[in-house]
Design a protein around this motif. Structure first.
Motif, PDB file in Angstrom:
ATOM      1  N   PHE A   1     -52.294 -72.874   8.222  1.00  0.00           N
ATOM      2  CA  PHE A   1     -53.599 -72.977   7.836  1.00  0.00           C
ATOM      3  C   PHE A   1     -54.469 -71.739   8.267  1.00  0.00           C
ATOM      4  O   PHE A   1     -54.297 -71.189   9.226  1.00  0.00           O
ATOM      5  CB  PHE A   1     -54.255 -74.257   8.493  1.00  0.00           C
ATOM      6  N   PRO A   2     -55.612 -71.247   7.386  1.00  0.00           N
ATOM      7  CA  PRO A   2     -55.972 -69.724   7.691  1.00  0.00           C
ATOM      8  C   PRO A   2     -56.838 -69.784   8.876  1.00  0.00           C
ATOM      9  O   PRO A   2     -56.992 -68.767   9.629  1.00  0.00           O
ATOM     10  CB  PRO A   2     -57.067 -69.823   6.536  1.00  0.00           C
ATOM     11  N   ASP A   3     -57.567 -71.048   9.593  1.00  0.00           N
ATOM     12  CA  ASP A   3     -58.180 -70.865  10.793  1.00  0.00           C
ATOM     13  C   ASP A   3     -57.915 -72.000  11.480  1.00  0.00           C
ATOM     14  O   ASP A   3     -58.083 -73.210  11.237  1.00  0.00           O
ATOM     15  CB  ASP A   3     -59.906 -70.836  10.268  1.00  0.00           C
ATOM     16  N   ARG A   4     -57.478 -71.904  12.934  1.00  0.00           N
ATOM     17  CA  ARG A   4     -57.019 -72.612  13.847  1.00  0.00           C
ATOM     18  C   ARG A   4     -58.171 -73.717  13.817  1.00  0.00           C
ATOM     19  O   ARG A   4     -57.893 -74.997  13.800  1.00  0.00           O
ATOM     20  CB  ARG A   4     -56.518 -72.158  14.913  1.00  0.00           C
ATOM     21  N   ASP A   5     -59.325 -73.154  14.432  1.00  0.00           N
ATOM     22  CA  ASP A   5     -60.466 -74.078  14.853  1.00  0.00           C
ATOM     23  C   ASP A   5     -60.851 -75.186  13.585  1.00  0.00           C
ATOM     24  O   ASP A   5     -60.948 -76.352  13.713  1.00  0.00           O
ATOM     25  CB  ASP A   5     -61.667 -73.444  15.274  1.00  0.00           C
ATOM     26  N   GLN A   6     -60.841 -74.667  12.309  1.00  0.00           N
ATOM     27  CA  GLN A   6     -60.951 -75.552  11.400  1.00  0.00           C
ATOM     28  C   GLN A   6     -60.114 -76.287  10.921  1.00  0.00           C
ATOM     29  O   GLN A   6     -60.325 -77.672  10.722  1.00  0.00           O
ATOM     30  CB  GLN A   6     -61.375 -74.475  10.047  1.00  0.00           C
ATOM     31  N   ALA A   7     -58.809 -75.930  10.996  1.00  0.00           N
ATOM     32  CA  ALA A   7     -57.649 -76.991  10.956  1.00  0.00           C
ATOM     33  C   ALA A   7     -57.659 -78.085  11.927  1.00  0.00           C
ATOM     34  O   ALA A   7     -57.455 -79.208  11.528  1.00  0.00           O
ATOM     35  CB  ALA A   7     -56.332 -76.144  11.292  1.00  0.00           C
ATOM     36  N   ILE A   8     -58.133 -78.030  13.244  1.00  0.00           N
ATOM     37  CA  ILE A   8     -58.094 -78.972  14.146  1.00  0.00           C
ATOM     38  C   ILE A   8     -59.392 -79.696  13.757  1.00  0.00           C
ATOM     39  O   ILE A   8     -59.130 -81.246  13.763  1.00  0.00           O
ATOM     40  CB  ILE A   8     -58.235 -78.540  15.553  1.00  0.00           C
ATOM     41  N   GLU A   9     -60.736 -79.367  13.254  1.00  0.00           N
ATOM     42  CA  GLU A   9     -61.840 -79.985  12.832  1.00  0.00           C
ATOM     43  C   GLU A   9     -61.293 -80.617  11.630  1.00  0.00           C
ATOM     44  O   GLU A   9     -61.768 -82.151  11.707  1.00  0.00           O
ATOM     45  CB  GLU A   9     -62.645 -78.926  12.548  1.00  0.00           C
ATOM     46  N   LYS A  10     -60.566 -80.523  10.694  1.00  0.00           N
ATOM     47  CA  LYS A  10     -60.235 -81.180   9.489  1.00  0.00           C
ATOM     48  C   LYS A  10     -58.849 -81.811   9.730  1.00  0.00           C
ATOM     49  O   LYS A  10     -58.290 -82.147   8.527  1.00  0.00           O
ATOM     50  CB  LYS A  10     -60.471 -80.388   8.260  1.00  0.00           C
ATOM     51  N   ALA A  11     -58.132 -81.910  10.834  1.00  0.00           N
ATOM     52  CA  ALA A  11     -57.037 -82.394  11.236  1.00  0.00           C
ATOM     53  C   ALA A  11     -56.661 -83.659  10.400  1.00  0.00           C
ATOM     54  O   ALA A  11     -55.434 -84.095   9.777  1.00  0.00           O
ATOM     55  CB  ALA A  11     -56.804 -82.569  12.409  1.00  0.00           C
ATOM     56  N   LEU A  12     -57.579 -84.670  10.357  1.00  0.00           N
ATOM     57  CA  LEU A  12     -57.234 -85.990   9.676  1.00  0.00           C
ATOM     58  C   LEU A  12     -57.219 -85.823   8.251  1.00  0.00           C
ATOM     59  O   LEU A  12     -56.164 -86.591   7.691  1.00  0.00           O
ATOM     60  CB  LEU A  12     -58.404 -87.099   9.789  1.00  0.00           C
ATOM     61  N   ASP A  13     -57.862 -84.884   7.705  1.00  0.00           N
ATOM     62  CA  ASP A  13     -57.666 -84.725   6.447  1.00  0.00           C
ATOM     63  C   ASP A  13     -56.426 -83.791   5.793  1.00  0.00           C
ATOM     64  O   ASP A  13     -55.350 -84.346   5.036  1.00  0.00           O
ATOM     65  CB  ASP A  13     -58.786 -84.196   5.489  1.00  0.00           C
ATOM     66  N   LEU A  14     -56.156 -82.902   6.663  1.00  0.00           N
ATOM     67  CA  LEU A  14     -55.030 -81.888   6.455  1.00  0.00           C
ATOM     68  C   LEU A  14     -53.708 -82.547   6.773  1.00  0.00           C
ATOM     69  O   LEU A  14     -52.537 -82.190   6.323  1.00  0.00           O
ATOM     70  CB  LEU A  14     -55.208 -80.690   7.238  1.00  0.00           C
ATOM     71  N   ALA A  15     -53.913 -83.578   7.636  1.00  0.00           N
ATOM     72  CA  ALA A  15     -52.517 -84.413   7.985  1.00  0.00           C
ATOM     73  C   ALA A  15     -51.932 -85.031   6.655  1.00  0.00           C
ATOM     74  O   ALA A  15     -50.932 -85.350   6.375  1.00  0.00           O
ATOM     75  CB  ALA A  15     -52.840 -85.571   8.940  1.00  0.00           C
ATOM     76  N   MET A  16     -53.038 -85.280   5.715  1.00  0.00           N
ATOM     77  CA  MET A  16     -52.393 -85.858   4.450  1.00  0.00           C
ATOM     78  C   MET A  16     -51.462 -85.024   3.296  1.00  0.00           C
ATOM     79  O   MET A  16     -51.031 -85.389   2.453  1.00  0.00           O
ATOM     80  CB  MET A  16     -53.533 -86.436   3.439  1.00  0.00           C
ATOM     81  N   LEU A  17     -51.654 -83.586   3.888  1.00  0.00           N
ATOM     82  CA  LEU A  17     -51.024 -82.759   3.042  1.00  0.00           C
ATOM     83  C   LEU A  17     -49.326 -82.698   3.069  1.00  0.00           C
ATOM     84  O   LEU A  17     -48.674 -82.331   2.131  1.00  0.00           O
ATOM     85  CB  LEU A  17     -51.369 -81.314   3.288  1.00  0.00           C
ATOM     86  N   ALA A  18     -48.899 -83.126   4.385  1.00  0.00           N
ATOM     87  CA  ALA A  18     -47.227 -83.409   4.405  1.00  0.00           C
ATOM     88  C   ALA A  18     -46.576 -84.390   3.553  1.00  0.00           C
ATOM     89  O   ALA A  18     -45.360 -84.089   3.023  1.00  0.00           O
ATOM     90  CB  ALA A  18     -47.076 -83.882   6.031  1.00  0.00           C
TER      91      ALA A  18
END
Length: 415
Positions: A161-178
């Protein structure tokens, strides 16, 4: 070295949280590990601290005892994590990177990987093409429903992910990418969904809801979702889908009622595209909705998809099902109306989604607020110790996507 607690399959209907070995850069023997993989060196791997790891319907098939999964198997193939260590062969991924882990394990070197077919990598599973974490007959790579997990071929497999803080903030959405977001998207792409398409999606579980989300993202005009579970159908309606309850009758007739005058000359509704997000534990329709009929969904999709249309099949079908309804079903042999599909010139796409084909673009859609996948699938973060209850609730039809949060890093979504 930190402790490593993980969710373990202990037999039909039972999962428990146990302490397991901390990952190393060598595969060890254990439940489900292919003997030819024991001792395999992984200098190209990375060890991740798990940020999020989801309960999947595919896991549920194993936990129900509907596969040949061995007792003691560490579960989990939907992983998002923070890199804490890398092997000597890793060049680009660094400790501190927050990454999505495609559920397909792929080497990046074989013919299939080079052609983008990462779901059927030739080098990671001695039994057959294709592999995944924590899954039956997939080579024995340890599952990711754990505090820490090893990811092989890290430079190739990990999506940073390009930005760590943004990734943690959006972790619930980004978790669906796996898994489920690319899988639902793949089902729609395989079914030819495009601007103005009419789409029917069988199944309102997380993959079906991800497919419905994907259909809207691809420009569909009408998205119809069918299921037996009213709570899940309500979730589909929450983001604009039409729904049918297949327990109430033939989906063909119900879809015709939605599409109105959009009929073919032979009296069938002109659904352009259909997606099977149910798989081999399908039940019948109408009066047979309490009876398992594993070919029901596939046969109904051939009936309700227009001539020349396409059917995407991300729903899981297996080669070994101890609980199959008959001897044929126990080896994955189903009674399909293939002649109907042939007569209508349908195209079919089956198999694992090649996650890497889609995950980067879907990541961008999430990061730029073009899609709310966590909201649409009703993603809910729970602790690792809550996993057994999560599995039980999911098995009983809860309209939720359970996201395990082993380290308390996932922000909770507002109701």
């Amino acid at each position: 070295m930190p402790a490593n607690r993980a969710v373990v399959y202990e037999g039909p209907g039972k999962v428990e949280v146990h302490t397991i070995d901390y990952p190393t850069y060598e595969l060890k023997d254990g439940p489900g590990v292919n003997k030819l993989n024991v001792g395999r060196k992984v200098p190209h791997g990375a060890i991740l601290k798990t940020v999020a790891t989801n309960i999947c319907g595919s896991d549920q098939h194993m936990v129900r005892g509907r596969t040949t999964a061995p007792q003691g198997l560490v579960l989990g193939h939907e992983i998002t994590g923070e890199v804490v260590d890398v092997g000597p062969g890793v060049e680009f991924i660094k400790p501190g990177d927050v990454c999505s882990v495609p559920f397909n394990i792929a080497c990046g070197r074989c013919r299939n990987c080079k052609e983008g077919k990462t779901g059927i990598c030739l080098n990671v599973n001695p039994d057959r093409p294709g592999s995944a974490y924590g899954y039956v007959d997939m080579g024995g790579w340890v599952g990711g429903q754990a505090e820490y997990v090893l990811v092989p071929y890290a430079d190739w497999n990990l999506l940073k992910f390009p930005d760590r803080d943004q990734a943690i903030e959006k972790a619930l959405d980004l978790a669906m990418l796996a898994d489920i977001f690319p899988t639902g998207y793949h089902g729609c792409v395989s079914a030819g969904v495009t601007s103005g398409s009419t789409v029917y999606i069988a199944g309102a579980g997380p993959v079906g809801l991800a497919a419905a989300t994907s259909a809207w993202l691809l420009g569909a005009a009408v998205v119809i979702v069918g299921d037996l579970n009213e709570e899940r159908l309500a979730q589909a309606r929450s983001f604009g889908c039409e729904t049918i309850n297949v327990a109430q009758g033939d989906p063909v007739e119900q879809i015709a009622g939605i599409l109105g005058s959009d009929w073919s000359a032979i009296g069938e509704p002109l659904v352009d595209s259909a997606v099977d997000a149910v798989g081999f534990e399908a039940r019948g329709h109408g009066a047979d909705s309490d009876v398992e009929q594993p070919a029901t969904v596939l046969n109904s999709l051939m009936q309700l998809t227009r001539a020349g249309g396409a059917i995407g099949i991300p729903g899981l079908y297996v080669t070994g099902d101890p609980g199959g309804v008959d001897e044929a079903a126990k080896v994955g042999s189903l009674s399909l109306r293939l002649g109907l599909g042939w007569a209508k010139s349908h195209s079919f796409v089956t198999g694992q989604c090649p996650v890497m084909k889609y995950n980067r673009n879907l990541m961008m859609a999430i990061l730029h607020d073009k899609v709310q996948i966590a909201k649409n699938v009703n993603a809910v973060a729970i602790g690792l110790d809550e996993a057994p209850q999560g599995y039980q609730d999911f098995d009983q039809g809860a309209a939720k996507k359970y996201v395990l949060d082993p380290h308390g890093m996932v922000p909770r979504r507002a109701a």
